[in-house]
Design a protein around this motif. Structure first.
Motif, PDB file in Angstrom:
ATOM      1  N   ALA A 178       0.859  -1.182   0.000  1.00  0.00           N
ATOM      2  CA  ALA A 178       0.000   0.000   0.000  1.00  0.00           C
ATOM      3  C   ALA A 178       0.894   1.229   0.000  1.00  0.00           C
ATOM      4  CB  ALA A 178      -0.935   0.009   1.206  1.00  0.00           C
ATOM      5  N   TYR A 179       0.268   2.393  -0.260  1.00  0.00           N
ATOM      6  CA  TYR A 179       0.966   3.671  -0.219  1.00  0.00           C
ATOM      7  C   TYR A 179       0.426   4.508   0.939  1.00  0.00           C
ATOM      8  CZ  TYR A 179       2.472   2.599  -4.999  1.00  0.00           C
ATOM      9  OH  TYR A 179       3.016   2.015  -6.101  1.00  0.00           O
ATOM     10  N   VAL A 180       1.274   5.379   1.474  1.00  0.00           N
ATOM     11  CA  VAL A 180       0.901   6.337   2.511  1.00  0.00           C
ATOM     12  C   VAL A 180       1.152   7.735   1.956  1.00  0.00           C
ATOM     13  CG1 VAL A 180       1.343   7.183   4.833  1.00  0.00           C
ATOM     14  CG2 VAL A 180       1.464   4.729   4.358  1.00  0.00           C
ATOM     15  N   LEU A 181       0.133   8.606   2.010  1.00  0.00           N
ATOM     16  CA  LEU A 181       0.255   9.968   1.510  1.00  0.00           C
ATOM     17  C   LEU A 181       0.357  10.925   2.689  1.00  0.00           C
ATOM     18  CD1 LEU A 181       0.173  11.964  -0.896  1.00  0.00           C
ATOM     19  CD2 LEU A 181      -2.306  12.056  -0.577  1.00  0.00           C
ATOM     20  N   GLU A 182       1.425  11.742   2.706  1.00  0.00           N
ATOM     21  CA  GLU A 182       1.619  12.757   3.733  1.00  0.00           C
ATOM     22  C   GLU A 182       1.688  14.122   3.075  1.00  0.00           C
ATOM     23  OE1 GLU A 182       5.067  11.720   5.954  1.00  0.00           O
ATOM     24  OE2 GLU A 182       4.093  10.063   7.007  1.00  0.00           O
ATOM     25  N   TYR A 183       1.413  15.158   3.854  1.00  0.00           N
ATOM     26  CA  TYR A 183       1.436  16.511   3.312  1.00  0.00           C
ATOM     27  C   TYR A 183       1.953  17.462   4.385  1.00  0.00           C
ATOM     28  CZ  TYR A 183      -2.441  18.174   6.156  1.00  0.00           C
ATOM     29  OH  TYR A 183      -3.217  18.558   7.206  1.00  0.00           O
ATOM     30  N   ARG A 184       2.307  18.672   3.921  1.00  0.00           N
ATOM     31  CA  ARG A 184       2.638  19.747   4.833  1.00  0.00           C
ATOM     32  C   ARG A 184       2.454  21.074   4.104  1.00  0.00           C
ATOM     33  NH1 ARG A 184       9.259  19.549   5.494  1.00  0.00           N
ATOM     34  NH2 ARG A 184       9.786  20.017   3.327  1.00  0.00           N
ATOM     35  N   GLY A 185       2.116  22.110   4.846  1.00  0.00           N
ATOM     36  CA  GLY A 185       1.999  23.439   4.286  1.00  0.00           C
ATOM     37  C   GLY A 185       3.177  24.284   4.719  1.00  0.00           C
ATOM     38  N   GLY A 186       4.172  24.409   3.856  1.00  0.00           N
ATOM     39  CA  GLY A 186       5.376  25.151   4.223  1.00  0.00           C
ATOM     40  C   GLY A 186       6.414  24.234   4.847  1.00  0.00           C
ATOM     41  N   PRO A 187       7.306  24.786   5.669  1.00  0.00           N
ATOM     42  CA  PRO A 187       8.416  23.989   6.219  1.00  0.00           C
ATOM     43  C   PRO A 187       8.057  23.190   7.462  1.00  0.00           C
ATOM     44  CG  PRO A 187       8.638  26.275   6.884  1.00  0.00           C
ATOM     45  CD  PRO A 187       7.432  26.227   5.982  1.00  0.00           C
ATOM     46  N   GLY A 188       6.783  23.099   7.809  1.00  0.00           N
ATOM     47  CA  GLY A 188       6.396  22.388   9.019  1.00  0.00           C
ATOM     48  C   GLY A 188       6.560  20.881   8.897  1.00  0.00           C
ATOM     49  N   ALA A 189       6.074  20.180   9.919  1.00  0.00           N
ATOM     50  CA  ALA A 189       6.193  18.728   9.949  1.00  0.00           C
ATOM     51  C   ALA A 189       5.203  18.094   8.987  1.00  0.00           C
ATOM     52  CB  ALA A 189       5.936  18.225  11.371  1.00  0.00           C
ATOM     53  N   TRP A 190       5.552  16.896   8.501  1.00  0.00           N
ATOM     54  CA  TRP A 190       4.665  16.136   7.620  1.00  0.00           C
ATOM     55  C   TRP A 190       3.533  15.509   8.433  1.00  0.00           C
ATOM     56  CZ3 TRP A 190       5.115  16.306   2.438  1.00  0.00           C
ATOM     57  CH2 TRP A 190       6.332  16.749   1.905  1.00  0.00           C
ATOM     58  N   GLU A 191       2.323  15.520   7.850  1.00  0.00           N
ATOM     59  CA  GLU A 191       1.154  14.912   8.485  1.00  0.00           C
ATOM     60  C   GLU A 191       0.532  13.905   7.513  1.00  0.00           C
ATOM     61  OE1 GLU A 191      -1.674  17.622  10.101  1.00  0.00           O
ATOM     62  OE2 GLU A 191      -0.152  19.129  10.584  1.00  0.00           O
ATOM     63  N   VAL A 192      -0.035  12.849   8.092  1.00  0.00           N
ATOM     64  CA  VAL A 192      -0.648  11.792   7.270  1.00  0.00           C
ATOM     65  C   VAL A 192      -1.987  12.280   6.728  1.00  0.00           C
ATOM     66  CG1 VAL A 192      -1.575   9.446   7.251  1.00  0.00           C
ATOM     67  CG2 VAL A 192       0.515   9.956   8.532  1.00  0.00           C
ATOM     68  N   LEU A 193      -2.137  12.244   5.410  1.00  0.00           N
ATOM     69  CA  LEU A 193      -3.397  12.607   4.751  1.00  0.00           C
ATOM     70  C   LEU A 193      -4.187  11.375   4.328  1.00  0.00           C
ATOM     71  CD1 LEU A 193      -5.100  14.989   3.744  1.00  0.00           C
ATOM     72  CD2 LEU A 193      -3.895  14.850   1.572  1.00  0.00           C
ATOM     73  N   HIS A 194      -3.484  10.312   3.971  1.00  0.00           N
ATOM     74  CA  HIS A 194      -4.126   9.067   3.546  1.00  0.00           C
ATOM     75  C   HIS A 194      -3.170   7.927   3.898  1.00  0.00           C
ATOM     76  CE1 HIS A 194      -6.795   6.420   1.527  1.00  0.00           C
ATOM     77  NE2 HIS A 194      -7.417   7.370   0.855  1.00  0.00           N
ATOM     78  N   SER A 195      -3.669   6.981   4.693  1.00  0.00           N
ATOM     79  CA  SER A 195      -2.778   5.948   5.231  1.00  0.00           C
ATOM     80  C   SER A 195      -2.928   4.592   4.571  1.00  0.00           C
ATOM     81  CB  SER A 195      -3.024   5.791   6.737  1.00  0.00           C
ATOM     82  OG  SER A 195      -4.361   5.403   6.977  1.00  0.00           O
ATOM     83  N   ALA A 196      -3.830   4.455   3.609  1.00  0.00           N
ATOM     84  CA  ALA A 196      -4.060   3.120   3.029  1.00  0.00           C
ATOM     85  C   ALA A 196      -4.513   3.258   1.583  1.00  0.00           C
ATOM     86  CB  ALA A 196      -5.081   2.339   3.841  1.00  0.00           C
ATOM     87  N   ILE A 197      -3.615   3.682   0.698  1.00  0.00           N
ATOM     88  CA  ILE A 197      -3.912   3.732  -0.731  1.00  0.00           C
ATOM     89  C   ILE A 197      -3.529   2.389  -1.340  1.00  0.00           C
ATOM     90  CG2 ILE A 197      -3.474   4.946  -2.887  1.00  0.00           C
ATOM     91  CD1 ILE A 197      -2.590   7.347  -1.247  1.00  0.00           C
ATOM     92  N   PRO A 198      -4.440   1.705  -2.029  1.00  0.00           N
ATOM     93  CA  PRO A 198      -4.108   0.385  -2.581  1.00  0.00           C
ATOM     94  C   PRO A 198      -2.896   0.441  -3.500  1.00  0.00           C
ATOM     95  CG  PRO A 198      -6.465   0.808  -2.721  1.00  0.00           C
ATOM     96  CD  PRO A 198      -5.837   2.094  -2.302  1.00  0.00           C
ATOM     97  N   ALA A 199      -2.099  -0.613  -3.476  1.00  0.00           N
ATOM     98  CA  ALA A 199      -0.878  -0.649  -4.274  1.00  0.00           C
ATOM     99  C   ALA A 199      -1.171  -0.641  -5.768  1.00  0.00           C
ATOM    100  CB  ALA A 199      -0.057  -1.891  -3.915  1.00  0.00           C
ATOM    101  N   GLN A 200      -2.383  -1.077  -6.176  1.00  0.00           N
ATOM    102  CA  GLN A 200      -2.729  -1.089  -7.591  1.00  0.00           C
ATOM    103  C   GLN A 200      -3.110   0.301  -8.108  1.00  0.00           C
ATOM    104  OE1 GLN A 200      -4.244  -2.902  -5.280  1.00  0.00           O
ATOM    105  NE2 GLN A 200      -3.396  -4.952  -5.574  1.00  0.00           N
ATOM    106  N   GLN A 201      -3.285   1.264  -7.205  1.00  0.00           N
ATOM    107  CA  GLN A 201      -3.743   2.592  -7.601  1.00  0.00           C
ATOM    108  C   GLN A 201      -2.546   3.471  -7.948  1.00  0.00           C
ATOM    109  OE1 GLN A 201      -6.932   3.892  -5.123  1.00  0.00           O
ATOM    110  NE2 GLN A 201      -6.528   6.062  -5.480  1.00  0.00           N
ATOM    111  N   ASP A 202      -2.688   4.320  -8.992  1.00  0.00           N
ATOM    112  CA  ASP A 202      -1.607   5.206  -9.396  1.00  0.00           C
ATOM    113  C   ASP A 202      -2.058   6.654  -9.492  1.00  0.00           C
ATOM    114  OD1 ASP A 202      -3.200   5.121 -11.597  1.00  0.00           O
ATOM    115  OD2 ASP A 202      -1.641   4.456 -13.002  1.00  0.00           O
ATOM    116  N   ARG A 203      -3.253   6.983  -8.947  1.00  0.00           N
ATOM    117  CA  ARG A 203      -3.728   8.355  -8.951  1.00  0.00           C
ATOM    118  C   ARG A 203      -4.724   8.539  -7.828  1.00  0.00           C
ATOM    119  NH1 ARG A 203      -5.934   8.689 -14.790  1.00  0.00           N
ATOM    120  NH2 ARG A 203      -4.097   7.382 -15.043  1.00  0.00           N
TER     121      ARG A 203
END
Length: 340
Positions: free
Chosen positions: A280-305
């Protein structure tokens, strides 16, 4: 006939219809001199098949239209629109004719004609087709939620005599207010799979029909909730082969972000060889130089978008960063692979 000369008919049917006379007799069976009095029995009211024919109102809205009726002399005729209790602009003439002085879209549908007299009541129905109007609302709207998608299906309403197209409207109702998002439906389809949704999240769905004569009314709004991400079961695993131990688990590559009317679309490529395949994939984000936060923790490995909606621009920063990592057999956390 009883002892005092009264005729009693227990069950009336076609066999008892006709003319009856009553003649008195004395004990010697000589007829009396009283003039016989005829008695007539009548059947129930009848409505001919032509009383409520199925005809199109081809003239379109704003024109006169009438359904001619035929009835027995004593019968009373009443017309009602099936499933509609609101008053409509129509008249029932003395001969039982249903008359529309100005045909309207609301007159489209099934009309029931009832004929009643002192004996009984009968009814029949017809369909009035009003053409040259905008489409009618779809019916039987059904939504079937999945983890990352919702399957929407419906039955089209009457198209008003012109080809109609459909759009699916949906919005997220969890975590604050969200705008409606519109998805076009391919011509001829009466179903659509709305993908790239959040799991375990509430949504609302509605369908709109449109033609060159305008938009019809929206369908009912249906609330639904996407499913939760299935929890992986702890099953015994075989020890990795020597060749697998030497293969790394690399992050995905070529992460790109494109702004669309519906939100931000993220695309990426699977980890390049000789990487192990991720689970699976994990998507993290941040606004500016701050710490990364989890936005999506379970994206299927077959997905590419993935479609991101409801994002808010961060004040004071010129960018928002996305970090797409991978979860694999070795449980490692991936590094940053792109920024939008």
């Amino acid at each position: 006939m009883d002892s005092i000369g009264t005729i009693v008919i227990a069950m009336g049917n076609d066999d008892v219809l006709g003319e009856y006379t009553c003649t008195p007799y004395n004990q010697l069976r000589h007829p009396g001199g009283v003039r016989p009095h005829p008695r007539h029995f009548k059947g129930p009211p009848q409505v001919s098949h032509q009383a409520c024919p199925s005809v199109p109102a081809g003239g379109g809205p704003g024109t006169e239209h009438q359904l001619h009726g035929h009835r027995a002399a004593e019968a009373r005729i009443n017309w009602t629109k099936e499933g509609d209790t609101r008053p409509r602009q129509f008249q029932v003439l003395e001969d039982g004719t249903l008359f529309f002085r100005s045909i309207r879209k609301e007159h489209h549908g099934t009309w029931v004609c009832k004929a009643r007299d002192n004996l009984t009541e009968i009814s029949t129905s017809t369909t009035v087709w009003v053409t040259g109007t905008s489409p009618h609302a779809v019916t039987n709207l059904t939504v079937r939620p999945d983890v990352f998608a919702v399957n929407v299906s419906w039955e089209p309403g009457f198209d008003g005599g012109h080809p109609q197209q459909f759009t699916v409207w949906f919005r997220q109702t969890s975590h604050g207010p969200h705008d409606w998002i519109i998805h076009m439906v391919p011509d001829g389809d009466h179903r659509l799979s709305v993908d790239h949704l959040w799991p375990n999240t509430s949504y609302q769905f509605s369908v709109l029909a449109q033609s060159d004569r305008g938009s019809g009314p929206f369908s009912q709004i249906i609330n639904t909730h996407t499913l939760c991400v299935p929890t992986a079961t702890a099953t015994p695993r075989r020890p990795p082969a020597p060749s697998e131990r030497a293969r790394p688990l690399l992050p995905p590559s070529n992460l790109a972000a494109n702004r669309t009317a519906g939100g931000i679309v993220l695309r990426w490529a699977p980890p390049p060889a000789p990487s192990l395949l991720p689970l699976a994939y994990v998507l993290e984000y941040r606004g500016g130089p701050g710490a990364w936060e989890v936005l999506h923790s379970a994206i299927p490995a077959q997905q590419d978008r993935l479609l991101l909606t409801g994002l808010v621009k961060v004040r004071g920063h010129g960018f928002v960063g996305w970090h797409c990592g991978r979860g694999g057999r070795e449980g490692k956390r991936g590094g940053r692979s792109g920024r939008g």
